[in-house]
Motif scaffolding. Structure first.
Motif, PDB file in Angstrom:
ATOM      1  N   ALA A   7      23.348  32.270  39.997  1.00 21.14           N
ATOM      2  CA  ALA A   7      24.069  32.235  41.336  1.00 21.14           C
ATOM      3  C   ALA A   7      24.287  30.567  42.125  1.00 21.14           C
ATOM      4  O   ALA A   7      23.205  29.926  41.927  1.00 21.14           O
ATOM      5  N   TYR A   8      25.402  30.106  42.630  1.00 19.37           N
ATOM      6  CA  TYR A   8      25.569  28.874  43.044  1.00 19.37           C
ATOM      7  C   TYR A   8      26.309  28.847  44.263  1.00 19.37           C
ATOM      8  O   TYR A   8      27.263  29.583  44.440  1.00 19.37           O
ATOM      9  N   GLY A   9      25.898  28.229  45.290  1.00 22.91           N
ATOM     10  CA  GLY A   9      26.689  27.982  46.651  1.00 22.91           C
ATOM     11  C   GLY A   9      27.993  27.243  46.235  1.00 22.91           C
ATOM     12  O   GLY A   9      28.165  26.430  45.200  1.00 22.91           O
ATOM     13  N   ARG A  10      29.233  27.556  46.861  1.00 24.26           N
ATOM     14  CA  ARG A  10      30.444  26.961  46.349  1.00 24.26           C
ATOM     15  C   ARG A  10      30.593  25.307  46.314  1.00 24.26           C
ATOM     16  O   ARG A  10      30.884  24.960  45.413  1.00 24.26           O
ATOM     17  N   THR A  11      29.967  24.959  47.516  1.00 25.69           N
ATOM     18  CA  THR A  11      29.944  23.363  47.348  1.00 25.69           C
ATOM     19  C   THR A  11      28.800  22.865  46.323  1.00 25.69           C
ATOM     20  O   THR A  11      29.057  21.940  45.605  1.00 25.69           O
ATOM     21  N   GLU A  12      27.675  23.716  46.154  1.00 21.33           N
ATOM     22  CA  GLU A  12      26.806  23.165  44.975  1.00 21.33           C
ATOM     23  C   GLU A  12      27.576  23.158  43.661  1.00 21.33           C
ATOM     24  O   GLU A  12      27.456  22.090  42.838  1.00 21.33           O
ATOM     25  N   SER A  41      41.658  33.202  37.442  1.00 20.45           N
ATOM     26  CA  SER A  41      41.870  33.431  38.686  1.00 20.45           C
ATOM     27  C   SER A  41      41.985  35.023  38.634  1.00 20.45           C
ATOM     28  O   SER A  41      41.250  35.823  39.499  1.00 20.45           O
ATOM     29  N   ARG A  42      42.655  35.674  37.789  1.00 22.39           N
ATOM     30  CA  ARG A  42      42.715  36.971  37.616  1.00 22.39           C
ATOM     31  C   ARG A  42      41.550  37.800  37.605  1.00 22.39           C
ATOM     32  O   ARG A  42      41.188  38.866  38.363  1.00 22.39           O
ATOM     33  N   ARG A  43      40.587  37.077  36.662  1.00 21.79           N
ATOM     34  CA  ARG A  43      39.365  37.707  36.396  1.00 21.79           C
ATOM     35  C   ARG A  43      38.329  37.762  37.583  1.00 21.79           C
ATOM     36  O   ARG A  43      37.649  38.526  38.172  1.00 21.79           O
ATOM     37  N   LEU A  44      38.341  36.608  38.338  1.00 24.06           N
ATOM     38  CA  LEU A  44      37.776  36.524  39.638  1.00 24.06           C
ATOM     39  C   LEU A  44      38.332  37.551  40.522  1.00 24.06           C
ATOM     40  O   LEU A  44      37.540  37.819  41.667  1.00 24.06           O
ATOM     41  N   LEU A  45      39.606  37.697  40.975  1.00 22.31           N
ATOM     42  CA  LEU A  45      40.163  38.649  41.852  1.00 22.31           C
ATOM     43  C   LEU A  45      39.697  39.970  41.419  1.00 22.31           C
ATOM     44  O   LEU A  45      39.524  40.782  42.568  1.00 22.31           O
ATOM     45  N   LYS A  46      39.429  40.461  40.067  1.00 24.22           N
ATOM     46  CA  LYS A  46      39.211  41.656  39.807  1.00 24.22           C
ATOM     47  C   LYS A  46      37.754  41.851  40.231  1.00 24.22           C
ATOM     48  O   LYS A  46      37.479  43.032  40.489  1.00 24.22           O
ATOM     49  N   ASN A  47      36.949  40.985  40.142  1.00 23.66           N
ATOM     50  CA  ASN A  47      35.544  41.009  40.839  1.00 23.66           C
ATOM     51  C   ASN A  47      35.498  40.763  42.149  1.00 23.66           C
ATOM     52  O   ASN A  47      34.609  41.136  42.989  1.00 23.66           O
ATOM     53  N   GLY A  48      36.725  40.856  42.832  1.00 23.25           N
ATOM     54  CA  GLY A  48      36.537  40.948  44.201  1.00 23.25           C
ATOM     55  C   GLY A  48      36.564  39.553  44.869  1.00 23.25           C
ATOM     56  O   GLY A  48      36.418  39.327  46.106  1.00 23.25           O
ATOM     57  N   PHE A  56      29.119  31.846  44.372  1.00 19.62           N
ATOM     58  CA  PHE A  56      29.524  32.400  43.024  1.00 19.62           C
ATOM     59  C   PHE A  56      28.277  33.018  42.358  1.00 19.62           C
ATOM     60  O   PHE A  56      27.121  32.514  42.370  1.00 19.62           O
ATOM     61  N   THR A  57      28.531  34.449  42.068  1.00 19.07           N
ATOM     62  CA  THR A  57      27.374  35.031  41.266  1.00 19.07           C
ATOM     63  C   THR A  57      27.192  34.539  39.791  1.00 19.07           C
ATOM     64  O   THR A  57      28.213  33.877  39.319  1.00 19.07           O
ATOM     65  N   PRO A  58      26.149  34.853  39.197  1.00 18.22           N
ATOM     66  CA  PRO A  58      26.065  34.359  37.932  1.00 18.22           C
ATOM     67  C   PRO A  58      27.223  34.834  36.923  1.00 18.22           C
ATOM     68  O   PRO A  58      27.871  33.826  36.181  1.00 18.22           O
ATOM     69  N   ALA A  59      27.800  35.874  36.955  1.00 19.38           N
ATOM     70  CA  ALA A  59      28.769  36.523  36.278  1.00 19.38           C
ATOM     71  C   ALA A  59      30.126  35.656  36.470  1.00 19.38           C
ATOM     72  O   ALA A  59      30.779  35.038  35.601  1.00 19.38           O
ATOM     73  N   GLU A  60      30.436  35.329  37.818  1.00 23.28           N
ATOM     74  CA  GLU A  60      31.579  34.489  38.189  1.00 23.28           C
ATOM     75  C   GLU A  60      31.119  32.919  37.617  1.00 23.28           C
ATOM     76  O   GLU A  60      32.081  32.351  37.115  1.00 23.28           O
ATOM     77  N   VAL A  61      30.032  32.445  37.538  1.00 23.63           N
ATOM     78  CA  VAL A  61      29.691  31.018  37.065  1.00 23.63           C
ATOM     79  C   VAL A  61      30.166  31.141  35.704  1.00 23.63           C
ATOM     80  O   VAL A  61      30.612  30.339  35.208  1.00 23.63           O
ATOM     81  N   LYS A  62      29.629  32.143  34.892  1.00 25.94           N
ATOM     82  CA  LYS A  62      29.839  32.348  33.443  1.00 25.94           C
ATOM     83  C   LYS A  62      31.529  32.097  33.284  1.00 25.94           C
ATOM     84  O   LYS A  62      31.671  31.519  32.297  1.00 25.94           O
ATOM     85  N   LEU A  63      32.095  33.045  34.009  1.00 30.10           N
ATOM     86  CA  LEU A  63      33.422  33.080  33.880  1.00 30.10           C
ATOM     87  C   LEU A  63      34.254  31.668  33.992  1.00 30.10           C
ATOM     88  O   LEU A  63      35.001  31.130  33.196  1.00 30.10           O
ATOM     89  N   ILE A  64      33.848  31.001  34.911  1.00 28.50           N
ATOM     90  CA  ILE A  64      34.118  29.697  35.271  1.00 28.50           C
ATOM     91  C   ILE A  64      33.725  28.486  34.282  1.00 28.50           C
ATOM     92  O   ILE A  64      34.610  27.867  33.865  1.00 28.50           O
TER      93      ILE A  64
END
Length: 71
Positions: A7-12, A41-48, A56-64
Motif C-alpha cells: 500500500a502506498y499513499g497517493r503522493t508517495e 482506468s477501467r480496472r481501478l474503477l472496477k475496484n471502486g 492505493f492498495t497493494p492490488a491497485e499498486v500491482k495494476l499500476i
C-alpha cells in the motif's frame, strides 16, 4: 532500487514515478498517465478506486505497475 508492491499513499507513489516534481504535481501527472491507459482506468474503477484517492492498495499498486512499469 528494489520496488516493493505494498500500500502506498497517493503522493508517495506519485513521487516515486516523478521524484523531481512537487507532491501535488507528481500526483496530477500520475493521474494523467493512468487516464491514458483505458484498461488500467477501467480496472481501478472496477475496484471502486480512481484518483483522487488517499492511498492505493497493494492490488491497485500491482495494476499500476503492470501497466506503467516500476517507478
Amino acid at each position: 532500487m528494489n520496488f516493493k508492491v505494498r500500500a502506498y499513499g497517493r503522493t508517495e507513489l506519485a513521487q516515486m514515478y516523478c521524484p523531481n516534481l512537487q507532491p501535488e504535481s507528481a500526483f496530477r501527472k500520475l493521474c494523467r498517465w493512468i487516464s491514458l491507459e483505458p484498461e488500467l482506468s477501467r480496472r481501478l474503477l472496477k475496484n471502486g478506486k480512481m484518483p483522487p484517492v488517499r492511498s492505493f492498495t497493494p492490488a491497485e499498486v500491482k495494476l499500476i505497475v503492470e501497466r506503467l512499469g516500476e517507478p
